[in-house]
Design a protein around this motif. Structure first.
Motif, PDB file in Angstrom:
ATOM      1  N   ARG A  75       0.842  -1.137  -0.012  1.00  0.00           N
ATOM      2  CA  ARG A  75       0.021  -0.082  -0.047  1.00  0.00           C
ATOM      3  C   ARG A  75       0.886   1.180  -0.015  1.00  0.00           C
ATOM      4  NH1 ARG A  75      -5.179  -2.018  -0.606  1.00  0.00           N
ATOM      5  NH2 ARG A  75      -5.999  -3.262   0.948  1.00  0.00           N
ATOM      6  N   PHE A  76       0.648   2.179  -0.870  1.00  0.00           N
ATOM      7  CA  PHE A  76       1.437   3.447  -0.879  1.00  0.00           C
ATOM      8  C   PHE A  76       0.607   4.462  -0.637  1.00  0.00           C
ATOM      9  CE2 PHE A  76       5.052   2.566  -3.407  1.00  0.00           C
ATOM     10  CZ  PHE A  76       4.850   1.192  -3.987  1.00  0.00           C
ATOM     11  N   GLY A  93       5.318   6.115   7.483  1.00  0.00           N
ATOM     12  CA  GLY A  93       5.704   6.977   6.539  1.00  0.00           C
ATOM     13  C   GLY A  93       4.669   6.853   5.284  1.00  0.00           C
ATOM     14  N   ASN A  94       4.487   8.090   4.602  1.00  0.00           N
ATOM     15  CA  ASN A  94       3.563   8.121   3.438  1.00  0.00           C
ATOM     16  C   ASN A  94       4.592   8.480   2.049  1.00  0.00           C
ATOM     17  OD1 ASN A  94       3.556  10.990   2.646  1.00  0.00           O
ATOM     18  ND2 ASN A  94       2.673  11.169   4.715  1.00  0.00           N
ATOM     19  N   SER A 109       6.430  11.588   2.419  1.00  0.00           N
ATOM     20  CA  SER A 109       7.518  11.725   3.661  1.00  0.00           C
ATOM     21  C   SER A 109       8.976  11.266   3.437  1.00  0.00           C
ATOM     22  CB  SER A 109       7.076  10.969   4.964  1.00  0.00           C
ATOM     23  OG  SER A 109       7.109   9.469   4.389  1.00  0.00           O
ATOM     24  N   VAL A 166      11.081   7.276  -3.734  1.00  0.00           N
ATOM     25  CA  VAL A 166      10.449   6.838  -2.424  1.00  0.00           C
ATOM     26  C   VAL A 166       9.554   5.578  -2.715  1.00  0.00           C
ATOM     27  CG1 VAL A 166       8.811   7.590  -0.666  1.00  0.00           C
ATOM     28  CG2 VAL A 166      10.307   9.171  -1.765  1.00  0.00           C
ATOM     29  N   ASN A 167       9.711   4.496  -1.600  1.00  0.00           N
ATOM     30  CA  ASN A 167       9.054   3.292  -1.535  1.00  0.00           C
ATOM     31  C   ASN A 167       7.856   3.285  -0.957  1.00  0.00           C
ATOM     32  OD1 ASN A 167       9.808   3.135   1.049  1.00  0.00           O
ATOM     33  ND2 ASN A 167      11.200   1.437   1.003  1.00  0.00           N
ATOM     34  N   CYS A 168       7.186   2.254  -0.695  1.00  0.00           N
ATOM     35  CA  CYS A 168       5.903   2.252  -0.096  1.00  0.00           C
ATOM     36  C   CYS A 168       5.998   2.429   1.484  1.00  0.00           C
ATOM     37  CB  CYS A 168       5.091   0.742  -0.340  1.00  0.00           C
ATOM     38  SG  CYS A 168       5.619  -0.586   0.521  1.00  0.00           S
ATOM     39  N   THR A 169       6.915   2.407   2.249  1.00  0.00           N
ATOM     40  CA  THR A 169       7.003   2.757   3.733  1.00  0.00           C
ATOM     41  C   THR A 169       7.588   3.977   3.644  1.00  0.00           C
ATOM     42  OG1 THR A 169       9.352   1.684   3.727  1.00  0.00           O
ATOM     43  CG2 THR A 169       7.272   0.394   4.164  1.00  0.00           C
ATOM     44  N   GLY A 170       7.633   5.020   2.525  1.00  0.00           N
ATOM     45  CA  GLY A 170       7.801   6.271   2.857  1.00  0.00           C
ATOM     46  C   GLY A 170       9.349   6.673   3.002  1.00  0.00           C
ATOM     47  N   ASP A 171      10.172   5.629   2.719  1.00  0.00           N
ATOM     48  CA  ASP A 171      11.493   5.530   2.704  1.00  0.00           C
ATOM     49  C   ASP A 171      12.063   6.125   1.554  1.00  0.00           C
ATOM     50  OD1 ASP A 171      11.826   4.627   5.286  1.00  0.00           O
ATOM     51  OD2 ASP A 171      11.302   2.627   4.440  1.00  0.00           O
ATOM     52  N   VAL A 230      14.536   5.763  -1.126  1.00  0.00           N
ATOM     53  CA  VAL A 230      15.405   4.651  -1.281  1.00  0.00           C
ATOM     54  C   VAL A 230      16.650   5.034  -2.355  1.00  0.00           C
ATOM     55  CG1 VAL A 230      13.912   2.660  -0.726  1.00  0.00           C
ATOM     56  CG2 VAL A 230      14.020   3.825  -3.005  1.00  0.00           C
ATOM     57  N   PHE A 249       6.790   2.947  -7.247  1.00  0.00           N
ATOM     58  CA  PHE A 249       7.578   3.870  -6.452  1.00  0.00           C
ATOM     59  C   PHE A 249       7.448   5.443  -6.956  1.00  0.00           C
ATOM     60  CE2 PHE A 249      10.914   0.938  -4.231  1.00  0.00           C
ATOM     61  CZ  PHE A 249       9.853  -0.119  -4.072  1.00  0.00           C
ATOM     62  N   ALA A 250       7.506   6.399  -5.942  1.00  0.00           N
ATOM     63  CA  ALA A 250       7.418   7.759  -6.524  1.00  0.00           C
ATOM     64  C   ALA A 250       8.999   8.347  -6.714  1.00  0.00           C
ATOM     65  CB  ALA A 250       6.860   8.668  -5.363  1.00  0.00           C
TER      66      ALA A 250
END
Lengths: 446, 446, 446
Positions: B143-144, B178-179, B182, C344-349, C351, C368-369
């Motif tokens: 989930r993103f 985090g989102n 973030s 940025v990955n799905c946990t907001g990290d 990468v 991924f963003a």
């Protein structure tokens, strides 16, 4: 790579089934499983379905078969035949005749049965494409039998597989026989079928001898409703007419495009197509041989299966030229005679160089180059391909890659003189099949 | 195989999310992940997108939702509502009403949010098809979230997975919340959004309490532009009319075939379809129950998702007959009541034999046979299937495989007398749902 | 995640080939392999085919290329050119001109060759989608060369791979050079091509120096039949006209829908499309830059390959906004200049957070963003995408997800005041490319 013979054989009352180990490397890489079923006279292969699309090639014999689509109408209506008794009329789905050279398309999950109503044993070679997207289970081929308590033919390999690693799998699928009904409690089946316990026990194969197996013997033969074959009326001379007939059986249905895509197309879809005895092959050279293909364009059921097949026949010392399959793996099964075959990989290594003999199979991976030279007067093979519209690239002869390159590109690619490049492009005037070399030809070259 | 309850629950301000472990064997084999979201009154599930296609079934409650396709036009134009202030008009993409029994189709990567504007808690069961070809990442559901700093619900399983082997994975995706905003530096977001640092911090969830979670509570409710539901005007009696209405909202658009395939079809595609409260089911038997399916043929968005669903309702002691899914795995979730279920594999072993109770799920692999008998006055279930046009083969009753086989094939396959074969073919006159046994019926059989 | 440079280089007589390790984690996850080929003046890349679909982007230079479909007609007929000798006419398949900014589509298994007929070295970046369904072999990229005895460029990685586990693989595909002809016995090739042993030895590359490699030097250049380019006649000013021309070459063929789907569509399919030098980009902002995409809708050959590409050019300090690819992995290769990029990955990290410099590649997984800010006056990149109709979701700006959400949903999702939510929705008036920040803009925000 090796030419492989079946490594296991399970006897039944009415015939036997041979299998190739689907866990061996070439089969696993190609994502397919192969088996060969032999039906004696009056042998009935009991109904089963499979977790992947399947092509069956009839190597020998003839008989009848059925492919059941649950929910489709029962279009064959059977008047009483034996003794005009009071027995009510039977209705069932289409029954097909088959004969040598037929390719039968069995969609994923559709139930299939077949029966040998002649004296000649029926030999049927079956390819299952376990790596198909239509199979959402793992890569093991699985037969779901509707009857009997025999072991299904591929289970043994699954167990040897799971012993290596995942032992919990064993508990789930044990080696004892059983069919899809035997797993339900009798109470469930009594209510579902509205029949008594005695009949349920027969469905579950409870008291049946395991030796009976997947193929039972029907004493006195089956008298199933089916139109007479041409053979029964008069000997069929022209293959094309036979094939046309099939399609004429349902002209009004196949013309009207249906909205739901089920009743009109699936239920009446043609499921057999002869490639082994046709008088109009796709490639023909009287000195070299002939090739007939069945792809999604000839035999639309293959569009559904995403598979196709090719039947070839090569005269002694004739070749099929080095070529490769652009979009498919090819599983070559020798029907008759023997040929020298060579297979080459991407590093230019000859990964197979040997004889392919009657009853053996050779798996040619996608893009690997392959060539063969017949050692018999009539080398016959069937090649199953894992694409419904397979494309082949030839490396020699008319219309080959070399023929299509500009002469100057060939010249500098291979460091040849201009006139040598021209020889490479044009010396072989044949498309795919090359006749045995003759002196007159050799003279021209030298 | 077991009937499984969710094994984890994450609380949020406005509700909670329960998940089933997607790494457990049945879920991994089926290539799916399941979760259940409960929204309290005024609970807003914040927008997120997922790496695979998703079907959401509304088990209970009603409210509104949105599915955002980036780039599609903003077709809902909102005049000022609260106090006729000078606030400029808002525009946004379509907002949908949902109610109990709705199936919602969420395409891969499309952002989804939902809101409960009633007193009854909303319970939504969501199936993610991680094994879909549309997911080019690994098999983990992801989930993103666009907002918050909570942990996403499936990350915990990913970590337990990676601890087993690939520990470097852990470093990349840690457990802290985090989102998707973030992860960017505030400078990037300031320039990209042209807003000040304070707003950026809210986007990134920097100062937010992690406890707030994926579902926030909106005091006073949302006043989003959306047409009134029928219910709000007058009580909807006829389901068909409701469904027709939905399609009448955009008649001119859906008729004209678009060249670009984006604006005309994706942007106005219908994304909800009621299967749980319809008055026109696909199978109906007043003594046994009813079944309604939503496939790509009823609900075209499912052609895009390559998924489908079936809603069923069974009366006490009624059965659905032994059957199998030809081309799909089936994920059966019990909505209400309980049923005895049996599942049988290819070797005839009963791999599940037990009760499926409200809130539990049972995964039935492709081609495995399954039957059920209701133990409650009203056993209700939804079965999610991993194919957009699923095909079922029944093993008993009218139009079953047995019914479609020639009588003589049945007779010799099961070693029965001719009259027993006829019983197997014809005794059960029902299609799929079998009413509780009665004496009159039983008499006929014996 | 890292920005990656090629880690190997193989020299040839007429140029060199650099490769990225396809077994490194980001390449394996994305299922792709990347290489870069540099051709010196008169360098001829000898024909080869590949086990997966391929996109080639021309970073620099111009020349000619051919893509051979075995069996297609030879539509270029070459009169004698050098000295009007008695040499017979040559015929071959279509030869294409290419120039900087071209995207070339090479279907799975089709043979490809290219030649640099100018002074500027040609630099071509090639992406192979090994994870394509069209590749039925394993995930290793494989080049099948038609000539030479050099090692193919990806074999080294396969060996390092197999040394880890399956050592028997090594025996099959060794490190010594060879081409697809060198694996056959000379006798086979003599019969198949009807040429003498001397020519066969050249085909097999027997006496050739391995140093010659995949790219040979053609002294004096090639004089292959091909229509003159516009450049050769007059300097092309209008890109659109050039592209139109291409399609006008075969108007009668592309109109008639063919039944066999081979001759009419595959054989005359357009296989190059310029995205790097077009005067009509898809996104344009004079202060920020421009973006041009080639998808299945612009360039139908990509529908076959299931791939697409995007060319972008960013001015100094301009950004492309945070966005994600809904249905594709994106392989971003920097052509010129450098940019700060964040992923940025799905946990907001985050990468990836670093600079992408000319000649480096960054793989952005599906969903991924990613955002970038140019550090150069003209940052140019090409992004290869693993879907033929890729869809992008932007997270900021006009038509972004935030812009499409109802204002109240944004307000409560991000815990903002109503007027702040409006800023998030509307402050950035740009679609995808954001110009460098200016004082006037910043004033409006604060």
């Amino acid at each position: 790579m090796n030419a492989l013979k079946p490594d296991n054989r399970i006897e039944s009352e009415g015939g036997f089934i041979e299998t190739w180990n689907p866990n061996s490397k070439p089969f696993q890489c190609a994502g397919v499983a192969l088996s060969r079923c032999t039906l004696q006279r009056n042998g009935l292969r009991r109904p089963f379905f499979t977790n992947a699309p399947q092509q069956i090639f009839i190597q020998q014999g003839s008989g009848i078969f059925g492919i059941i689509f649950s929910g489709c109408p029962q279009t064959f209506e059977e008047p009483t035949q034996r003794g005009q008794s009071q027995k009510p009329q039977d209705r069932h789905q289409k029954v097909y005749h088959f004969r040598e050279g037929d390719l039968i398309a069995v969609p994923t999950g559709a139930a299939f049965w077949m029966f040998n109503n002649q004296d000649t044993p029926v030999v049927a070679v079956s390819l299952i494409h376990t790596n198909s997207l239509q199979n959402q289970l793992d890569q093991m081929p699985r037969r779901f039998y509707l009857a009997g308590n025999q072991e299904q033919e591929f289970v043994q390999y699954q167990q040897s597989q799971s012993q290596k690693g995942k032992q919990h799998q064993e508990q789930e699928e044990d080696n004892e026989g059983g069919n899809i009904f035997s797993g339900f409690t009798p109470e469930f089946l009594e209510q579902a079928l509205n029949v008594d316990r005695k009949i349920v026990k027969n469905l579950q194969g409870v008291n049946e001898d395991e030796e009976k197996g997947a193929i039972v013997k029907v004493e006195g033969g089956l008298s199933v409703t089916a139109p007479p074959t041409r053979k029964q009326q008069q000997r069929a001379e022209e293959e094309e007419e036979d094939d046309d007939d099939e399609e004429e059986e349902k002209p009004q249905k196949s013309k009207s495009k249906s909205r739901n895509g089920i009743d009109e197309t699936i239920c009446t879809m043609r499921l057999r197509h002869n490639i082994g005895q046709t008088s109009s092959p796709d490639f023909f050279n009287p000195q070299a041989g002939s090739i007939t293909t069945a792809t999604g364009l000839d035999f639309p059921a293959l569009l559904l299966l995403k598979l196709s097949a090719q039947f070839g026949s090569l005269r002694k010392n004739a070749m099929f030229v080095p070529h490769y399959n652009l979009n498919a793996n090819s599983i070559v099964y020798a029907l008759e005679g023997r040929a020298m075959m060579q297979v080459v990989n991407c590093t230019g290594d000859r990964v197979f160089d040997g004889e392919l003999q009657e009853g053996q199979v050779l798996i040619v991976p996608q893009n690997f180059a392959v060539a063969a030279k017949s050692q018999s007067n009539n080398f016959k093979y069937v090649a199953f391909k894992t694409h419904d519209i397979p494309v082949t690239g030839t490396l020699a002869g008319r219309n080959s890659l070399l023929n299509a390159l500009p002469e100057e590109v060939i010249q500098h690619t291979f460091n040849l003189r201009s006139e040598q490049a021209r020889q490479i492009k044009n010396n072989n005037p044949f498309n795919f099949l090359v006749p045995p070399p003759r002196h007159s030809q050799m003279r021209y070259v030298a």
